[in-house]
Motif scaffolding. Structure first.
Motif, short mmCIF file in Angstrom:
data_model
loop_
_atom_site.label_atom_id
_atom_site.label_comp_id
_atom_site.label_asym_id
_atom_site.label_seq_id
_atom_site.Cartn_x
_atom_site.Cartn_y
_atom_site.Cartn_z
N LYS A 164 0.83 -1.21 0.00
CA LYS A 164 0.00 0.00 0.00
C LYS A 164 0.86 1.26 0.00
N ASN A 165 0.59 2.14 -0.97
CA ASN A 165 1.16 3.50 -1.00
C ASN A 165 2.68 3.50 -0.86
N ILE A 166 3.32 2.63 -1.65
CA ILE A 166 4.77 2.49 -1.56
C ILE A 166 5.48 3.61 -2.32
N ASP A 167 6.38 4.30 -1.62
CA ASP A 167 7.33 5.23 -2.23
C ASP A 167 8.72 4.66 -2.03
N LYS A 168 9.61 4.88 -3.02
CA LYS A 168 11.00 4.52 -2.82
C LYS A 168 11.89 5.50 -3.56
N SER A 169 12.81 6.10 -2.83
CA SER A 169 13.76 7.04 -3.40
C SER A 169 15.17 6.64 -2.99
N TYR A 170 16.10 6.91 -3.89
CA TYR A 170 17.52 6.78 -3.58
C TYR A 170 18.11 8.18 -3.64
N GLY A 171 18.22 8.82 -2.50
CA GLY A 171 18.64 10.22 -2.50
C GLY A 171 17.59 11.08 -3.18
N ASP A 172 18.01 11.80 -4.21
CA ASP A 172 17.08 12.66 -4.96
C ASP A 172 16.34 11.90 -6.05
N LEU A 173 16.74 10.66 -6.29
CA LEU A 173 16.13 9.88 -7.38
C LEU A 173 14.92 9.11 -6.85
N GLU A 174 13.73 9.47 -7.32
CA GLU A 174 12.50 8.77 -6.94
C GLU A 174 12.23 7.67 -7.95
N VAL A 175 12.10 6.44 -7.46
CA VAL A 175 11.89 5.29 -8.34
C VAL A 175 10.44 4.84 -8.36
N LEU A 176 9.81 4.79 -7.19
CA LEU A 176 8.40 4.41 -7.07
C LEU A 176 7.65 5.50 -6.32
N SER A 177 6.45 5.82 -6.80
CA SER A 177 5.68 6.91 -6.19
C SER A 177 4.25 6.47 -5.92
N ASP A 178 3.93 6.24 -4.64
CA ASP A 178 2.57 5.97 -4.18
C ASP A 178 1.93 4.83 -4.97
N ILE A 179 2.62 3.70 -5.04
CA ILE A 179 2.07 2.56 -5.78
C ILE A 179 1.48 1.55 -4.80
N SER A 180 0.47 0.82 -5.28
CA SER A 180 -0.17 -0.22 -4.48
C SER A 180 -0.34 -1.47 -5.33
N LEU A 181 -0.27 -2.62 -4.69
CA LEU A 181 -0.37 -3.88 -5.42
C LEU A 181 -0.87 -4.98 -4.48
N ILE A 182 -1.83 -5.75 -4.96
CA ILE A 182 -2.32 -6.91 -4.22
C ILE A 182 -2.03 -8.17 -5.04
N VAL A 183 -1.43 -9.16 -4.40
CA VAL A 183 -1.16 -10.45 -5.03
C VAL A 183 -1.88 -11.52 -4.21
N GLU A 184 -2.73 -12.31 -4.88
CA GLU A 184 -3.50 -13.33 -4.18
C GLU A 184 -2.88 -14.71 -4.37
N ARG A 185 -3.35 -15.65 -3.56
CA ARG A 185 -2.84 -17.02 -3.59
C ARG A 185 -2.96 -17.61 -5.00
N GLU A 186 -1.84 -18.20 -5.46
CA GLU A 186 -1.71 -18.87 -6.76
C GLU A 186 -1.69 -17.90 -7.93
N GLN A 236 11.34 -0.96 -18.45
CA GLN A 236 12.72 -0.60 -18.67
C GLN A 236 13.53 -0.77 -17.39
N ASN A 237 14.82 -1.03 -17.55
CA ASN A 237 15.70 -1.09 -16.39
C ASN A 237 15.69 0.25 -15.67
N GLY A 238 15.75 0.19 -14.36
CA GLY A 238 15.75 1.42 -13.57
C GLY A 238 14.37 1.93 -13.21
N GLN A 239 13.31 1.22 -13.63
CA GLN A 239 11.95 1.67 -13.36
C GLN A 239 11.41 1.13 -12.03
N GLY A 240 12.17 0.25 -11.36
CA GLY A 240 11.76 -0.17 -10.02
C GLY A 240 11.32 -1.60 -9.86
#
Length: 652
Positions: free
Chosen positions: A331-353, A361-365
């Motif tokens: 839920k609402n995942i952000d990830k930055s490396y210093g000034d470089l923002e890779v993921l911005s407010d993303i959410s994902l649900i994975v269900e069984r099976e 592209q490479n570098g997109q997270g």
């Protein structure tokens, strides 16, 4: 022609290349194939004169050029991407300097009638033609096109090489090589560090390339799209097939079957003659004839079945313990490396099976999110919650390189094994083609492919119900990849896989998550479905070019400036919408099954009605009534199918 003559290479007791001969013609597109360790990279290094064979030599036209992309790169770290790439045109720059010097000389000369002045003008004209032919006027534009094709953005051009990972630095080296347009282009695993879009671009470049290319790749689809000839190295020998990879497999099998049949027929004929000779030798009157027959038999050239490397891993993932319905809730995942923002407010649900692929592209997270899910990396904001009883099996992108080099294979397995598996370790290593003495080798002496096999063997020592694989096919040969894919198809847990290998990913997953511009975009299908949709989206974008600015303004307004789904795809769906889509997918399948059954029934009625004398049968009216009824049911089934498909499209 580039020619390898009588090449012999031996390491210890092992003959790697046994007096082989290879000829590469001017415009050949060749796939060099074989198992890990067969000698493919060694042969390329010999062709590039980076390694000398024990016997044999290489001949190459004196005026031809050759470029070799291998896995070990050396590149100036302090130059910018564009400056380093433009070094591909160093010969052009030298030519330009000569033209400038001549131009200055011509402007100062006054002996217009002299022979030397005429010769100068002629040479000046020749150099200008050569400069134009080599693309001097479009050099920088060509460099930009190639860099963008390999995934670089405009704002990357001014960044220094040292700011990029080894994979991106490899792309700069590849760009320089392509721009030089050598007569012989040697590529050793060029797709290892490329994302899918860059691989597709490289395929088109090689298809249009006017000179020869020799390619080592474990990407079957890449070989099929780029090559028209396949050279196989197996157990020190080479076989040359005038076909791309898939057709080569068919020809190879056919050739092998014919060879075995010829061998068996000859053995039967020889046995028959030997029996006859034995009978004649027992009779004094026919001894001379028997001796003559024996001499003839001794002169027969015996057919031999060529040895074949049939070793393959034996992978079977342990049964997955049952987990809760929700396996991953990000839920609402952000990830930055210093000034470089890779993921911005993303959410994902994975269900069984669920079987999910991460692409983009490479570098997109992709790797970043995979590491966050398995708790190898902390997010800047948001949280990941794992479901009830979730146990994780994780294969990192550099998993093979993280194995302790000073440990033996058996010790490495022991380090990863629970106590109850200790007695089975040698058997598991054997299933991964590490037998007897091999199990006591140090990890440091293993090849990349062998390390990858060992890392996979370690993965099987514990049961898990969430399997996260990040580029698992790097360093694996095509046969090993096929074995791994078959094992994954049978795996009964939840799968998340990061890969750029299309042939490996085909039919392996049912959800494709594209990482683009810090967001996630979901496609309910495998990698081929995703590529098909993206191509359609790209065409749609071209058609809508005139209204693009207006549309983008509207999209930004609706998304409060946070970014928007581009190219017509939709963001990853909410849990509620995912549930609706699953129900609709079931309805679509049921409707299609109903239509298929009705069509078969109608066909059966039509077959009965086509029989001579049908209409004279008293029961024909009953059959016709049923036939018309089934046709009405079919119309309703089609209407239902259209309804659920439309509902599915509205959400997905």
């Amino acid at each position: 022609m580039l020619t390898a003559n009588n090449i012999f290479v031996q390491y210890g007791d092992r003959v790697l290349l046994d007096h082989i001969n290879v000829i590469i013609k001017n415009k050949d597109k060749v796939g060099l194939v074989g198992r890990n360790g067969a000698g493919k990279s060694t042969l390329l290094k010999i062709l590039a004169r980076e390694v000398s064979p024990m016997e044999g030599d290489i001949t190459q036209p004196s005026n031809s050029t050759l470029a070799f992309l291998h896995q070990e790169i050396e590149i100036e770290q302090h130059r910018t991407v564009i400056d380093e790439t433009m070094l591909a045109f160093s010969a052009l720059q030298e030519l330009n300097n000569q033209i400038d010097a001549m131009n200055e000389e011509i402007s100062t000369r006054t002996d217009y009638e002299s022979t030397s002045y005429y010769d100068l003008l002629e040479k000046f004209s020749t150099l200008n033609e050569q400069y134009a032919y080599l693309g001097g006027d479009s050099a920088e534009g060509d460099a930009v096109k190639v860099l963008q094709g390999l995934g670089f953005k405009q704002n990357d051009f001014s960044r220094k090489i040292e700011e990029f990972s080894g994979g991106w630095q490899m792309r700069v080296v590849l760009a320089k090589m392509l721009l030089k347009k050598p007569d012989y282009l040697l590529l050793d695993e060029p797709t290892n560090h490329l994302d899918i879009e860059s691989i597709i671009w490289l395929e088109k470049f090689i298809q249009n390339y006017q000179s020869a290319a020799i390619i080592i790749s474990h990407d079957q689809q890449f070989l099929d799209n780029c090559t028209k000839r396949t050279i196989e190295i197996e157990l020190g020998r080479v076989q040359d097939y005038n076909a791309g990879y898939s057709k080569y497999l068919v020809l190879r099998k056919d050739r092998r079957e014919k060879q075995v049949a010829s061998f068996e027929n000859q053995q039967k004929a020889i046995a028959q003659k030997e029996r006859t000779i034995s009978r004649f030798m027992a009779k004094a009157t026919k001894t001379k004839m028997a001796q003559s027959m024996q001499k003839q038999l001794d002169k027969v050239e015996r057919i031999e079945i060529e040895p074949e490397d049939v070793g393959a891993m034996n992978i079977l993932f342990p049964p997955a313990p049952r987990s809760g319905q929700i396996v991953v809730d990000a839920k609402n995942i952000d990830k930055s490396y210093g000034d470089l923002e890779v993921l911005s407010d993303i959410s994902l649900i994975v269900e069984r099976e669920d079987r999910v692929s991460f692409v983009g592209q490479n570098g997109q997270g992709k790797t970043t999110l995979a590491k966050i899910i398995v708790d190898k990396l902390k997010s800047t904001a948001g949280q990941v919650t794992l479901g009830h009883n979730v146990t994780i099996g994780y294969y990192a992108q550099n998993q093979a390189e993280t194995l302790g080099g000073n440990r033996t294979l058996l010790e490495t397995m022991e380090d990863h094994s629970p106590p109850e598996m200790r007695t089975k370790l040698r058997g598991i290593l054997g299933a991964f083609l590490f037998s007897g003495e091999d199990q006591e080798k140090k990890v440091s002496v293993l090849s990349g492919g062998e390390r990858a096999r060992l890392a996979l063997a370690c993965l099987l020592l514990n049961p898990f119900n969430l399997l996260v694989l990040d580029e698992p096919t790097n360093h694996l040969d095509i046969l090993s990849k096929e074995v791994l894919k078959n094992a994954l198809m049978k795996y009964d847990g939840t799968l998340i896989i990061v890969s750029h290998d299309r042939s490996f990913m085909t039919d392996l997953t049912s959800r494709t998550i594209e990482f683009r511009d810090k967001k996630l975009y979901e496609y309910l299908g495998d990698i081929n479905y995703f590529l098909q949709k993206r191509e359609l989206d790209n065409l749609r974008q071209v058609e809508m070019h005139k209204t693009a600015d207006k549309d983008n303004t509207k999209k930004k307004s609706k998304n409060n400036g946070k970014g928007s789904p581009s190219n017509g795809s939709k963001p990853a769906l909410s849990k509620e919408d995912q549930a609706k889509l699953k129900e609709l997918e079931k309805s679509v399948k049921n409707a299609e099954r109903r239509i298929s059954n009705l069509e078969n029934e109608i066909k059966s009625f039509e077959t009965k009605m086509a029989v001579d004398g049908f209409y004279n049968d008293p029961k024909s009216a009953e059959v016709i009534e049923k036939y018309n009824s089934k046709k009405q049911e079919l119309d309703k089934a089609f209407a239902k199918w259209e309804e659920v498909v439309e509902a599915h499209g509205a959400i997905g």
